[in-house]
Design an enzyme around this catalytic site. Structure first.
Site, PDB file in Angstrom:
ATOM      1  N   SER A   1       0.834  -1.198   0.000  1.00 56.87           N
ATOM      2  CA  SER A   1       0.000   0.000   0.000  1.00 56.87           C
ATOM      3  C   SER A   1       0.878   1.261   0.000  1.00 56.87           C
ATOM      4  O   SER A   1       1.705   1.425  -0.898  1.00 56.87           O
ATOM      5  CB  SER A   1      -0.956  -0.072   1.201  1.00 56.87           C
TER       6      SER A   1
ATOM      7  N   ASP B   1     -10.095  -4.173  -4.952  1.00 53.87           N
ATOM      8  CA  ASP B   1      -9.326  -3.134  -4.266  1.00 53.87           C
ATOM      9  C   ASP B   1      -9.387  -1.874  -5.128  1.00 53.87           C
ATOM     10  O   ASP B   1      -9.156  -1.948  -6.334  1.00 53.87           O
ATOM     11  CB  ASP B   1      -7.879  -3.626  -4.113  1.00 53.87           C
TER      12      ASP B   1
ATOM     13  N   HIS C   1      -7.994  -5.161  -0.418  1.00 51.34           N
ATOM     14  CA  HIS C   1      -6.807  -4.467   0.066  1.00 51.34           C
ATOM     15  C   HIS C   1      -6.519  -4.894   1.512  1.00 51.34           C
ATOM     16  O   HIS C   1      -7.427  -4.986   2.332  1.00 51.34           O
ATOM     17  CB  HIS C   1      -7.080  -2.954   0.022  1.00 51.34           C
TER      18      HIS C   1
END
Length: 327
Positions: free
Chosen positions: A166, A267, A297
């Protein structure tokens, strides 16, 4: 990715079950909390679905000096080895605002075990106390520090990989570009669902805006704390896919270290991850792209509940072993 009429139908049954349990728990959404509360809430929840931390013979606390005189806490985990080990320098996720070495410890320990390498995980400074580009500088300074101190730590300075999930994936991707600029050789960039785009306007941002764990209000919340001005969105150090440098040009990607990119299908960040893989390939960079179906995610930290998490750990570790030339 095409627009899906019922995107929840894409989820695996196990993933849907996890999301339902999270919804039933009824915790206030992160964007309703102060950043200090959000940090605590994230830490409290981080281990709930994760695998137990793998036991390793080496676990050392490090202090990494930065350009402005700060010291970043970091941790090194490593399996037993007679020889200097290759090393993965890891940047945790959390929207540049939450997350820590501790929240990502099970993941890092497991990668060290599976890839037979050392992992050094960095507590780079977080927003809103430290806004862009402090995290970018901390990531670069930690790479410089690991290169300088590798031999003292029984690590192989010729075999360093960068990794992150991320926001940490953003930092790894950006640091890889800077390493190319500096002529610093790397072995791999290992990116789990990295943020790469300056504007959240792709199809997956719309399709998965609500109900898939990382929601649109969370993204706005994180970036609102991290970025100084709207102009920062167009800086390549925030948006390696489509941002520009001081001269107004996009950063070229040729000569950047090969990449392994693991994305979650459900995601908001999936499209920009695919587009970044495409840009790397167009630049001639060897790039492996895996998209894990039916998961959201953050799934790599749900190994207790989501089998795809362990698949992704194993795929990433295999990429590391190959990049390090390990047996």
């Amino acid at each position: 990715m095409s627009h899906h009429l019922n995107p929840r139908a894409l989820l695996t049954p196990a993933m849907r079950g996890v999301l339902d349990r999270i919804a039933r728990a009824g915790h206030p959404p992160m964007h309703a909390l102060t950043p200090a509360q959000a940090k605590l809430a994230y830490e409290a929840g981080a281990g709930v679905l994760d695998i137990p931390p793998h036991k390793l013979p080496r676990a050392e606390n490090l202090r990494i000096a930065t350009r402005d005189g700060a010291e970043l806490p970091a941790r090194l985990w490593a399996p037993a080895s007679e020889q200097p080990l290759p090393v993965l320098l890891y940047f945790h996720g959390g929207g540049f605002t939450v997350g820590s070495v501790t929240s990502h410890e099970p993941l890092c320990r497991h990668l060290a075990h599976l890839a037979h390498c050392a992992v050094v995980s960095i507590d780079y400074r977080l927003a809103p106390e430290h806004r862009f580009p402090t995290a970018v500088h901390d990531a670069w300074d930690s790479l410089a520090w690991v290169r300088q101190h590798a031999t003292d730590l029984s690590l192989d300075p010729a075999r360093i990989a960068l990794g992150g999930d991320s926001a940490g994936g953003t930092l790894a991707a950006v640091t890889a570009i800077s390493a190319r600029d500096a002529g610093w050789p790397l072995s791999l960039q290992l990116l789990f669902y990295p943020g790469t785009a300056g504007h959240q306007d792709s199809a997956t941002h719309k399709t998965f805006a609500q109900g898939f764990l990382l929601e649109e209000p969370h993204i706005s919340y994180f970036f609102g704390h991290y970025l100084r001005t709207p102009a920062d969105r167009d800086d390549w150090r925030f948006a390696p896919l489509d941002g520009v440098d001081d001269t107004g040009h996009a950063r070229e990607l040729d000569g950047v270290v090969p990449a392994w990119i693991g994305l979650a299908e459900c995601d908001p960040l999936t499209d920009e991850g695919v587009m970044y893989a495409d840009r790397l390939r167009l630049a001639g960079v060897a790039t492996d792209l895996e998209i894990y179906r039916g998961v959201v995610h953050g799934f790599i930290q749900f190994g207790r509940a989501i089998p795809e998490a362990l698949t992704a750990h194993n795929d990433a570790a295999r990429a590391l072993r190959q990049a390090f030339g390990a047996p």
